[in-house]
Design a protein around this motif. Structure first.
Motif, PDB file in Angstrom:
ATOM      1  N   GLY A 148       0.321   5.327   0.652  1.00 39.58           N
ATOM      2  CA  GLY A 148      -0.598   6.379   1.092  1.00 39.58           C
ATOM      3  C   GLY A 148      -0.309   7.658   0.334  1.00 39.58           C
ATOM      4  N   THR A 185       1.260   4.162  10.494  1.00 39.29           N
ATOM      5  CA  THR A 185       2.607   4.319  11.060  1.00 39.29           C
ATOM      6  C   THR A 185       2.587   4.708  12.542  1.00 39.29           C
ATOM      7  N   ILE A 231      -5.982  -0.136   5.353  1.00 43.27           N
ATOM      8  CA  ILE A 231      -6.978   0.721   6.004  1.00 43.27           C
ATOM      9  C   ILE A 231      -7.637   1.568   4.916  1.00 43.27           C
ATOM     10  N   GLY A 265       3.220   8.733   0.498  1.00 44.13           N
ATOM     11  CA  GLY A 265       4.670   8.656   0.271  1.00 44.13           C
ATOM     12  C   GLY A 265       5.499   9.620   1.106  1.00 44.13           C
ATOM     13  N   SER A 266       4.945  10.104   2.226  1.00 40.36           N
ATOM     14  CA  SER A 266       5.734  11.025   3.062  1.00 40.36           C
ATOM     15  C   SER A 266       6.512  10.281   4.154  1.00 40.36           C
ATOM     16  N   GLY A 267       6.389   8.970   4.185  1.00 37.83           N
ATOM     17  CA  GLY A 267       7.148   8.183   5.160  1.00 37.83           C
ATOM     18  C   GLY A 267       8.639   8.439   4.981  1.00 37.83           C
ATOM     19  N   SER A 285      -1.248  11.048   4.291  1.00 32.71           N
ATOM     20  CA  SER A 285      -2.664  10.648   4.252  1.00 32.71           C
ATOM     21  C   SER A 285      -3.093  10.193   5.651  1.00 32.71           C
ATOM     22  N   SER A 299       2.701  10.723  15.304  1.00 37.15           N
ATOM     23  CA  SER A 299       2.629  11.624  16.446  1.00 37.15           C
ATOM     24  C   SER A 299       2.593  13.064  15.945  1.00 37.15           C
ATOM     25  N   PRO A 310       0.820  -1.222   0.000  1.00 35.23           N
ATOM     26  CA  PRO A 310       0.000   0.000   0.000  1.00 35.23           C
ATOM     27  C   PRO A 310       0.848   1.264   0.000  1.00 35.23           C
ATOM     28  N   GLN A 327       4.529  17.356  11.525  1.00 37.22           N
ATOM     29  CA  GLN A 327       5.122  18.369  10.650  1.00 37.22           C
ATOM     30  C   GLN A 327       4.695  18.123   9.197  1.00 37.22           C
ATOM     31  N   SER A 328       4.387  16.880   8.883  1.00 38.51           N
ATOM     32  CA  SER A 328       4.009  16.503   7.515  1.00 38.51           C
ATOM     33  C   SER A 328       2.496  16.536   7.305  1.00 38.51           C
TER      34      SER A 328
END
Ligand code: FAD
Length: 483
Positions: free
Chosen positions: A88, A164, A222, A90-92, A157, A167, A86, A151-152
């Motif tokens: 979402g 993840t 999800i 892509g900010s990981g 998403s 926080s 999956p 911050q992101s």
């Protein structure tokens, strides 16, 4: 037919079969799209060679628009033994979406329908592809908010934030994403669509929803999230307090929390990192640490909490710097330009490693990690954030200016390995909120010990063919493994 042509024909026929099985999905097998979905913001992936990129590109990117679409893709993948990963937004930053070539990327950005607000219960149900920033705007227009501000926020998403266990900066008062989730819609690896129990709380066994929070796409996909929301804050007060060193600052934070006060934001910057906020505030840093506090909600309560907190910090040696440093932090809180600038050079790295630890080691870990990584990082500093009555999180930021790809990558890996090892040796957790991904998967056995078996058995039970994000979360590591 040569072997490359045969592979292409196989892929083409597979995609044609998938088109028939899941007719509403948009399937894109262009190289450009496949490359764009092969990675997130994990700095290592930004330096991939063509060959490395090729080893990680999906067969195709499947854009879904509903839970039913997701279900169809998963039943197809199960029948054909094709892994699915999956994606979402892509900010990981730890390589969560990265996998070995030969998989289908399921792009969830099309799950972006209108959030449904249940005004009576103050809950919102939102399709998982909606971005955090977009949801916040919609809620604000209705006089509500989800005080979860990573911050992101604009880049991530809702499904990714849940997957993840993320926080936000206001966590000290409001908690983390798991504290907002009341229910999930999840598509299981066998294609079943489930809806978890929904009520303010229940005592009817372990929470099924929470089993998927932080599962990073390994247990299910999800597709919708129900979250608690709050009314808009009518008051927000920001403050800066300077201390002589990290220890006195941490002591003050602990005393504030032990007094039952609840600042929404508590961030303690070490001397090196604090310089940036001091400079912007026009205050002489004089080699001091900076505590940023925010109080929010009801005006009378916020003002009283601020006054009481400042009494405590003053008694413990803190110099009240007024509202400016806190307001500067607030204005720049979504700016992560340092990350882009630090990673811009061909052999340069900038990254942040966030960890959690109890009070017993929170102060010592700062120096221990920074000293241990100093031979490998050209620059490094840290701040503390996300405090709890029993400890908090440290966010180590480091920069590497490499001589070449090998030098840069080996120093980058050294910094990570040293940090993970040092934190584990001191009884902390290797991640406070960015998750496991590729960066931490080899450390999961040492992080969880025996209890990783429980997660691995859950994975085995839900996904016996290992279709969803295979090779992740340390499930494939040997019991004695762990770097
Ligand atoms: C500048 C910057 C600042 C950041 N600040 C913060 C911060 O303050 N706090 C914080 O917690 N994080 C932060 N992050 C990290 C990142 O934004 C979070 O990890 C976020 O939760 C990822 O969401 P995403 O939608 O981009 O997920 P992706 O990167 O697409 O995916 C992340 C992982 O979740 C899985 N996944 C995604 N969507 C789903 C789904 N619907 N169902 C199942 N699995 C799914 C993926 O397979 C992958 O394993 C920051 C990142 C950047 C670049």
């Amino acid at each position: 037919m040569n072997s490359q042509a045969a592979v292409k024909t196989d892929t083409d026929s597979l995609i044609n079969a998938l088109r028939k099985h899941a007719p509403r999905c948009v399937i894109d097998s262009s190289l450009e799209t496949r490359k764009a979905r092969a990675h997130d913001r994990w700095p290592i992936a930004a330096k991939w060679s063509e060959e490395e990129m090729n080893n990680h590109t999906p067969l195709a990117v499947v854009r879904v628009g509903s839970a039913r679409d997701v279900s169809q893709v998963l039943t197809f993948a199960g029948a054909h033994h094709i892994p699915v990963v999956p994606f979402g937004a892509g900010s990981g930053v730890v390589g969560g979406v990265v996998n070995q070539r030969g998989y289908l990327c399921i792009d969830l950005s099309g799950l972006n329908g209108k959030p449904e607000l249940d005004a009576e219960n103050g809950e919102v149900t939102v399709p998982s592809g909606v971005l955090g920033g977009d949801l916040e705007k919609i809620l604000n227009e209705a006089g509500r908010r989800l005080p979860h501000y990573p911050q992101s926020l604009a880049l991530a998403s809702i499904g990714g934030l849940v997957a993840t266990r993320s926080s936000g900066t206001f966590s000290s008062k409001y908690g983390n994403i798991e504290n907002f989730v009341t229910s999930l819609e999840v598509v299981l690896p066998d294609g079943a669509i489930i809806h978890t129990q929904r009520s303010p709380r229940s005592s009817t066994g372990p929470s099924v929803a929470q089993m998927f929070v932080g599962s990073e796409g390994t247990l299910g996909i999800i597709t919708a999230v129900t979250l608690r929301t709050l009314p808009l804050a009518t008051s927000q007060l920001f403050r800066g307090v300077a201390f002589e060193g990290v220890g006195p600052g941490l002591n003050a934070v602990r005393q504030v929390l032990d007094s039952g006060l609840m600042p929404a934001v508590i961030r303690l910057y070490d001397e090196k990192e604090a310089v940036h906020i001091f400079e912007k505030s026009g205050i002489e840093p004089a080699h001091r640490t900076l505590l940023v506090l925010a109080f929010d909600g009801n005006p009378a309560v916020a003002a009283a909490e601020q006054a009481e907190s400042l009494k405590i910090t003053a008694a413990l040696g803190g110099e009240d710097l007024g509202s400016k440093p806190g307001e500067i932090w607030e204005k720049t809180r979504y700016d992560a330009g340092w990350l882009d600038r630090g990673n811009a050079g061909e052999f340069d790295f900038a990254d942040a490693i966030e960890i959690a630890a109890g009070w017993h080691t929170l102060e010592a870990l700062h120096d221990k990690v920074l000293n241990a990584i100093s031979p490998y990082a050209d620059n490094a500093f840290a701040h503390y954030s996300h405090f709890y009555s029993n400890g908090g999180a440290i966010y180590f930021i480091f920069f590497i200016v490499g001589k070449n790809k090998q030098d840069a990558e080996s120093r980058f890996n050294q910094v990570w390995d040293i940090t993970m090892r040092t934190v584990l040796e001191h009884g902390g957790s290797i991640s406070h909120h960015h998750g496991v991904g590729e960066a931490r998967k080899h450390w999961m056995v040492r992080e969880h010990g025996d209890s990783l078996r429980v997660l691995a058995k859950l994975k085995q039970a839900l996904d016996p063919r290992a279709i969803l994000s295979p090779g992740k979360m340390g499930f494939d590591e040997q019991p004695e493994a762990g770097k």
